[in-house]
Design an enzyme around this catalytic site. Structure first.
Site, PDB file in Angstrom:
ATOM      1  CG  ASN A   1      -1.849   1.275   1.299  1.00  8.90           C
ATOM      2  OD1 ASN A   1      -2.368   1.524   0.513  1.00  8.90           O
ATOM      3  ND2 ASN A   1      -1.677   1.794   2.537  1.00  8.90           N
TER       4      ASN A   1
ATOM      5  CG  HIS B   1      -0.658   5.939   4.538  1.00 10.15           C
ATOM      6  ND1 HIS B   1      -1.869   5.934   4.582  1.00 10.15           N
ATOM      7  CD2 HIS B   1      -0.089   6.738   5.590  1.00 10.15           C
ATOM      8  CE1 HIS B   1      -2.403   6.888   5.742  1.00 10.15           C
ATOM      9  NE2 HIS B   1      -1.235   7.201   6.395  1.00 10.15           N
TER      10      HIS B   1
ATOM     11  CB  SER C   1       5.012   4.965   4.299  1.00  8.72           C
ATOM     12  OG  SER C   1       5.355   5.841   5.101  1.00  8.72           O
TER      13      SER C   1
ATOM     14  CG  ASP D   1      -2.847   3.375   6.531  1.00  7.69           C
ATOM     15  OD1 ASP D   1      -3.064   2.776   5.694  1.00  7.69           O
ATOM     16  OD2 ASP D   1      -3.676   4.138   6.882  1.00  7.69           O
TER      17      ASP D   1
HETATM   18  C1  GRF Z   1      -2.323   8.873  -2.666  1.00  9.70           C
HETATM   19  O1  GRF Z   1      -2.073  10.057  -1.830  1.00  9.70           O
HETATM   20  C2  GRF Z   1      -1.934   7.716  -1.825  1.00  9.70           C
HETATM   21  O2  GRF Z   1      -0.866   7.818  -0.923  1.00  9.70           O
HETATM   22  C3  GRF Z   1      -3.215   7.506  -0.898  1.00  9.70           C
HETATM   23  O3  GRF Z   1      -4.318   7.825  -1.936  1.00  9.70           O
HETATM   24  C4  GRF Z   1      -3.955   8.628  -2.779  1.00  9.70           C
HETATM   25  C5  GRF Z   1      -4.150   8.274  -4.104  1.00  9.70           C
HETATM   26  O4  GRF Z   1      -3.804   9.036  -5.180  1.00  9.70           O
HETATM   27  N1  GRF Z   1      -3.367   6.083  -0.404  1.00  9.70           N
HETATM   28  P1  GRF Z   1      -4.243   8.662  -6.628  1.00  9.70           P
HETATM   29  O5  GRF Z   1      -5.470   8.009  -6.842  1.00  9.70           O
HETATM   30  O6  GRF Z   1      -2.917   7.544  -7.023  1.00  9.70           O
HETATM   31  O7  GRF Z   1      -4.030  10.000  -7.585  1.00  9.70           O
END
Ligand code: GRF
Length: 219
Positions: free
Chosen positions: A112, A114, A141, A150
């Site tokens: 994932n 995050h 991360s 997370d």
């Molecule tokens: C990103 O900030 C990611 O870290 C979080 O959700 C957002 C997704 O953005 N988990 P995108 O849809 O890839 O533009």
């Protein structure tokens, strides 16, 4: 996983705009170490799915309301992921917490991204929380997914300074560019079959990782 001579087959799960997916699509086009086998979503209308289709990727969406319970929804979603041949699943803006049986079935093969320097700020609204706390630094991360939200072992991070006058939107916009580089670096490393999850421990080339690897932020 297949041998390192073969490109790693990667599936992406998303719920929203899919800018991280687009970064992986761009990265895969000039890197033979991995290829994308599909984009999957819990939201049929997710803009990220449209980008995937334009890039010629197979897509599938599964709306939770069409299933009697969370377990049935996840089984349908992950049956499709399995059928795609994916060896690694990347959650990139997938806005649902996966249940323990799904996470366990994919343990070590599910990552994932995050937007915080975990273990700080799991959950939502990370940019605002960084500003509220007065932190000098923010970041993102990539971690292995476990049953703790997370909370799984962190493989790689990128750090950026918080600047005077930043608001949550400005900070998020500056971080997302770095997220793209971070995610690509993490997938490439895994694609080279250098990373293994052993219990709660990440091994790189067989050695215990004692702190997250750092991807330098663009100057
Ligand atoms: C990103 O900030 C990611 O870290 C979080 O959700 C957002 C997704 O953005 N988990 P995108 O849809 O890839 O533009």
């Amino acid at each position: 996983m297949s041998s390192s001579a073969e490109p790693l087959r990667v599936a992406v799960l998303l719920s929203g705009r899919g800018s991280n997916l687009r970064a992986l699509i761009a990265g895969a086009s000039d890197d033979a170490s991995f290829h994308l086998v599909g984009a999957f979503s819990d939201r049929p209308e997710a803009p990220g799915l449209q980008h995937a289709r334009e890039a010629g990727l197979p897509t599938a969406a599964f709306a939770p309301r069409d299933y009697p319970d969370k377990g049935a929804f996840e089984r349908a979603l992950f049956d499709a992921v399995t059928a795609s041949g994916a060896e690694l699943v990347v959650l990139a803006g997938f806005m649902r917490v996966l249940s323990a049986p799904t996470v366990e079935a994919w343990r070590g093969r599910l990552i994932n991204i995050h937007p915080s320097l975990l273990p700080k700020y799991p959950g939502l609204h990370t940019h605002a929380r960084v500003l509220e706390a007065g932190d000098a630094e923010h970041g993102a991360s990539v971690h292995f997914v476990t049953a703790v939200l997370d909370g799984g072992p962190v493989l790689m991070q990128v750090r950026i300074p918080v600047r005077p006058g930043d608001d949550a939107e400005v900070l998020a916009a500056r971080l997302i560019v770095e997220e793209h580089r971070l995610l690509l670096a993490a997938v490439r490393l895994i694609a080279r079959r250098r990373v293994r999850l052993d219990g709660e421990q990440i091994l790189i080339d067989g050695q215990r990782l004692t702190a997250p690897m750092l991807v330098p932020a663009a100057p």
